[in-house]
Design a protein around this motif. Structure first.
Motif, PDB file in Angstrom:
ATOM      1  N   LYS A 231      80.610 -71.936  12.259  1.00 51.69           N
ATOM      2  CA  LYS A 231      79.982 -70.494  12.096  1.00 51.69           C
ATOM      3  C   LYS A 231      78.780 -70.204  13.008  1.00 51.69           C
ATOM      4  N   GLN A 232      77.942 -71.240  12.932  1.00 53.22           N
ATOM      5  CA  GLN A 232      76.660 -71.273  13.647  1.00 53.22           C
ATOM      6  C   GLN A 232      76.644 -71.159  15.299  1.00 53.22           C
ATOM      7  N   PHE A 233      77.754 -71.733  15.761  1.00 50.03           N
ATOM      8  CA  PHE A 233      78.238 -71.639  17.196  1.00 50.03           C
ATOM      9  C   PHE A 233      78.707 -70.339  17.498  1.00 50.03           C
ATOM     10  N   THR A 234      79.511 -69.740  16.431  1.00 49.49           N
ATOM     11  CA  THR A 234      79.885 -68.601  16.784  1.00 49.49           C
ATOM     12  C   THR A 234      78.978 -67.345  16.795  1.00 49.49           C
ATOM     13  N   ALA A 235      77.981 -67.519  15.726  1.00 48.50           N
ATOM     14  CA  ALA A 235      76.809 -66.528  15.637  1.00 48.50           C
ATOM     15  C   ALA A 235      76.193 -66.566  17.017  1.00 48.50           C
ATOM     16  N   VAL A 236      75.764 -67.798  17.372  1.00 58.68           N
ATOM     17  CA  VAL A 236      74.762 -67.915  18.597  1.00 58.68           C
ATOM     18  C   VAL A 236      75.752 -67.438  19.737  1.00 58.68           C
ATOM     19  N   SER A 237      76.959 -67.528  19.976  1.00 58.67           N
ATOM     20  CA  SER A 237      77.896 -67.145  20.806  1.00 58.67           C
ATOM     21  C   SER A 237      77.632 -65.592  21.041  1.00 58.67           C
ATOM     22  N   ILE A 238      77.798 -64.837  19.838  1.00 56.43           N
ATOM     23  CA  ILE A 238      77.725 -63.296  19.703  1.00 56.43           C
ATOM     24  C   ILE A 238      76.134 -62.876  20.314  1.00 56.43           C
ATOM     25  N   LEU A 239      75.099 -63.629  19.689  1.00 57.83           N
ATOM     26  CA  LEU A 239      73.586 -63.428  20.057  1.00 57.83           C
ATOM     27  C   LEU A 239      73.495 -63.611  21.582  1.00 57.83           C
ATOM     28  N   GLN A 240      74.189 -64.517  22.213  1.00 55.77           N
ATOM     29  CA  GLN A 240      74.189 -64.664  23.530  1.00 55.77           C
ATOM     30  C   GLN A 240      74.818 -63.254  24.178  1.00 55.77           C
ATOM     31  N   LEU A 241      75.818 -62.691  23.975  1.00 63.40           N
ATOM     32  CA  LEU A 241      76.380 -61.712  24.248  1.00 63.40           C
ATOM     33  C   LEU A 241      75.247 -60.598  24.201  1.00 63.40           C
ATOM     34  N   VAL A 242      74.573 -60.390  22.838  1.00 65.13           N
ATOM     35  CA  VAL A 242      73.712 -59.233  22.569  1.00 65.13           C
ATOM     36  C   VAL A 242      72.811 -59.525  23.754  1.00 65.13           C
ATOM     37  N   GLU A 243      72.238 -60.837  24.157  1.00 65.94           N
ATOM     38  CA  GLU A 243      70.966 -60.735  25.139  1.00 65.94           C
ATOM     39  C   GLU A 243      71.393 -60.414  26.574  1.00 65.94           C
ATOM     40  N   LYS A 244      72.642 -60.453  26.888  1.00 61.77           N
ATOM     41  CA  LYS A 244      73.336 -60.113  28.019  1.00 61.77           C
ATOM     42  C   LYS A 244      73.530 -58.574  28.143  1.00 61.77           C
TER      43      LYS A 244
ATOM     44  N   LEU B 156      77.081 -56.381  23.883  1.00 55.47           N
ATOM     45  CA  LEU B 156      77.214 -55.668  22.611  1.00 55.47           C
ATOM     46  C   LEU B 156      75.857 -55.396  21.986  1.00 55.47           C
ATOM     47  N   SER B 157      75.951 -54.884  20.873  1.00 55.72           N
ATOM     48  CA  SER B 157      74.706 -54.639  19.862  1.00 55.72           C
ATOM     49  C   SER B 157      75.137 -55.290  18.422  1.00 55.72           C
ATOM     50  N   LEU B 158      74.237 -55.655  17.791  1.00 54.91           N
ATOM     51  CA  LEU B 158      74.417 -56.005  16.369  1.00 54.91           C
ATOM     52  C   LEU B 158      74.978 -54.745  15.654  1.00 54.91           C
ATOM     53  N   SER B 159      74.568 -53.592  15.917  1.00 55.97           N
ATOM     54  CA  SER B 159      74.751 -52.399  15.173  1.00 55.97           C
ATOM     55  C   SER B 159      76.159 -51.847  15.565  1.00 55.97           C
ATOM     56  N   ASP B 160      76.908 -52.625  16.538  1.00 57.85           N
ATOM     57  CA  ASP B 160      77.982 -51.980  17.151  1.00 57.85           C
ATOM     58  C   ASP B 160      79.148 -52.111  15.900  1.00 57.85           C
ATOM     59  N   SER B 161      80.017 -51.097  15.876  1.00 56.87           N
ATOM     60  CA  SER B 161      80.985 -51.018  14.678  1.00 56.87           C
ATOM     61  C   SER B 161      82.289 -51.766  15.003  1.00 56.87           C
TER      62      SER B 161
END
Length: 545
Positions: free
Chosen positions: A85-98, A101-106
């Motif tokens: 799960k931590q690898f999945t979470a960091v993958s999401i944060l990589q996409l946020v930084e690029k 997407l946004s953490l507030s996206d539905s």
């Protein structure tokens, strides 16, 4: 000048000698700890303890394969389970930084037809606050299904139409389903499969050459066999299609590769320090309560120092990783025995030892009056009622109908909860009366206030053996058989493999030593025992066979 040099040399040698002694002490402490956890002829494990990227302790224990007798080595590859799960979470944060997407996206932005998707955000999925039903707990997740390969869409279909457990963002409940959805979002946004994304964006750049998405069809060097069992009785773990844990638990790795992972995270090589700090921060509910979970990590502490951690349990494997960001201390404990659940405590103890503040709970004596002063019910608005009972010269902590946990006094108003690293610390008012307690451990601190409602605690009495013998027999609770037997003058109750000590507090009344439950034996007019009533939250009657 010569005197200054000699003084410098003297201080340097003293420092080096002290450091060497500390290292030897840590080695000895950890050897003693993990030799008691892993048996030489049983499924084994690998333990890595490091500081600032440098290994302090790196050893293998036990067997890699029970059938061949092959020993465990530090090069062996383990299923990580939920550490994925931590690898999945960091993958999401990589996409946020690029900016992808946004953490507030539905959720609806990525799966338009997902029920209630407009109320579920990516951040809620990361922190298990979305209320999405956990698919691995559904009746549809059968042994037959576990052998089938499913696509991410098919996985989502298992839980998509299930009702929410709560309003998104209002509560927290661990759910693998949230991370299945996050894996699918990664695929939709990046145009790559989850396996390809983590390989290209994490494993390859960090030279994590022994980390991959698990696939039972591939030949993977040093991949381990996984087991279940204990006390010399082991079986091969049942087959599980690794398409099913997916982004919630399907990765493989080694302890050495996990060291590369945490070294890169702390250096800001994978995501920014700002993003990592968000991942390492507990989600806060609307009522102000911290959930104790960030993005892919549980948030807690080791002896007062902040820690982030996660356990992983998947067919044949139990893993536990603890990291202390400020001290850059990492502990990774990986086992090829799914039932080796005491690794969670061992990993935290190892982290405390590396920190130089080992856990110690040396028991002190209490008078009967001191011990009895703690007996009461206690209330917490979110977690309900707890009880502390003075029973048989000991204090026990339990929920209504739950297991009793022995409290070990080690300081005034301070108790260790046996077989855990949690401590109960009592508080007193200005007159010295106990007003409540807090539970402190490796997670969030929780507080209970003393209840004014009295409760009765049964106390042990002596009964003649002839009276005890009258209760021996088997009692049917539906299809379940409860056996009462006498051994060395002590009455026991057993259902399946679960066995409890029974203490009398009346001629026909008994309480369980380590469970909040009471048994009342019922007799007919002739005095012959015909049934037993079990009182544990509710009442059930078992008839003598």
């Amino acid at each position: 000048m010569k005197i200054c040099f000699r003084l410098f040399l003297c201080h340097f040698l003293i420092f080096m000698s002290s450091a060497s002694m500390q290292a030897q002490t840590l080695q000895s402490t950890l050897d003693s700890m993990f030799l008691s956890v892993f048996s030489a002829r049983a499924p084994g494990g690998v333990v890595l303890v490091s500081r600032a990227g440098q290994p302090l302790y790196y050893k293998a224990f036990g067997l890699a394969n029970l059938e061949s007798g092959a020993p465990m080595t530090t090069d062996h590859v383990f299923r990580l389970g939920s550490i994925t799960k931590q690898f999945t979470a960091v993958s999401i944060l990589q996409l946020v930084e690029k900016g992808k997407l946004s953490l507030s996206d539905s959720l609806s932005k990525f799966i338009p037809d997902y029920p209630n998707g407009g109320r579920i955000t990516i951040e809620y999925l990361l922190g298990h606050t979305a209320g999405v039903k956990n698919y691995t707990a559904l009746p549809a997740f059968t042994e037959q299904l576990k052998r089938q390969d499913l696509s991410p869409k098919q996985l989502i279909a298992l839980f998509k139409d299930q009702p929410l457990d709560f309003e998104p963002g209002s509560n927290q409940l661990y759910s693998n389903s949230g991370y299945i959805l996050l894996g699918y979002i990664i695929e939709r946004v990046s145009g790559r499969t989850y396996e390809q994304f983590v390989q290209e964006n994490i494993f390859k750049p960090l030279h994590m050459d022994h980390t991959s998405y698990d696939d039972t069809r591939q030949i993977i060097s040093n991949r381990l066999a996984g087991y279940r069992g204990g006390n010399g009785n082991y079986v091969n773990a049942p087959y599980l299609s690794m398409t099913l844990p997916y982004a919630a638990g399907s990765l493989l790795s080694t302890a050495g590769d996990l060291l590369k992972w945490y070294t890169a995270l702390s250096a800001g090589h994978i995501i920014s320090n700002e993003s990592l700090e968000k991942a390492f921060t507990s989600f806060v509910l609307p009522n102000g309560e911290e959930t104790g979970y960030g993005y892919g990590w549980e948030i807690g502490n080791i002896q007062g120092s902040k820690s982030v951690k996660h356990t992983g349990v998947v067919n044949g494997f139990f893993t536990d990783v603890v990291y202390m960001p400020a001290e850059k201390i990492l502990v990774a404990v990986l086992s090829n025995n799914e039932y080796n659940s005491n690794l969670d405590i061992s990993a935290s103890k190892a982290a405390a030892a590396a920190l130089g503040r080992p856990y110690r709970f040396d028991k002190i004596a209490l008078s009967d009056k001191e011990r009895h002063s703690y007996q009461s019910g206690y209330l917490n608005a979110d977690e309900g009622e707890r009880f502390i009972a003075d029973q048989d010269g000991e204090l026990y902590h339990y929920t209504r109908g739950g297991n009793k946990v022995l409290l070990i006094p080690y300081q005034k108003d301070a108790f260790n909860m046996e077989r855990t690293l949690n401590t109960i610390l009592f508080s007193r008012d200005s007159k010295g009366n106990i007003e409540g307690y807090q539970i402190k451990g490796v997670g969030n601190t929780r507080i209970w206030k003393k209840s004014k409602v009295p409760f009765a605690v049964p106390q042990k009495i002596k009964l003649p053996q002839k009276v005890l013998e009258a209760y021996i027999g088997k009692y049917a609770f539906g299809k379940m058989v409860f056996e009462v037997f006498l051994q060395d003058g002590q009455l026991y109750g057993r259902m399946g493999q679960d066995q409890k000590v029974l203490f009398p507090f009346g001629k026909n009344k008994f309480y369980a030593k380590d469970l909040d439950a009471v048994l009342i034996f019922n007799s007919d007019k002739k005095g012959i025992v015909i049934s037993v009533t079990k009182v544990q939250n509710s009442e059930m009657v078992g008839f003598r066979m």
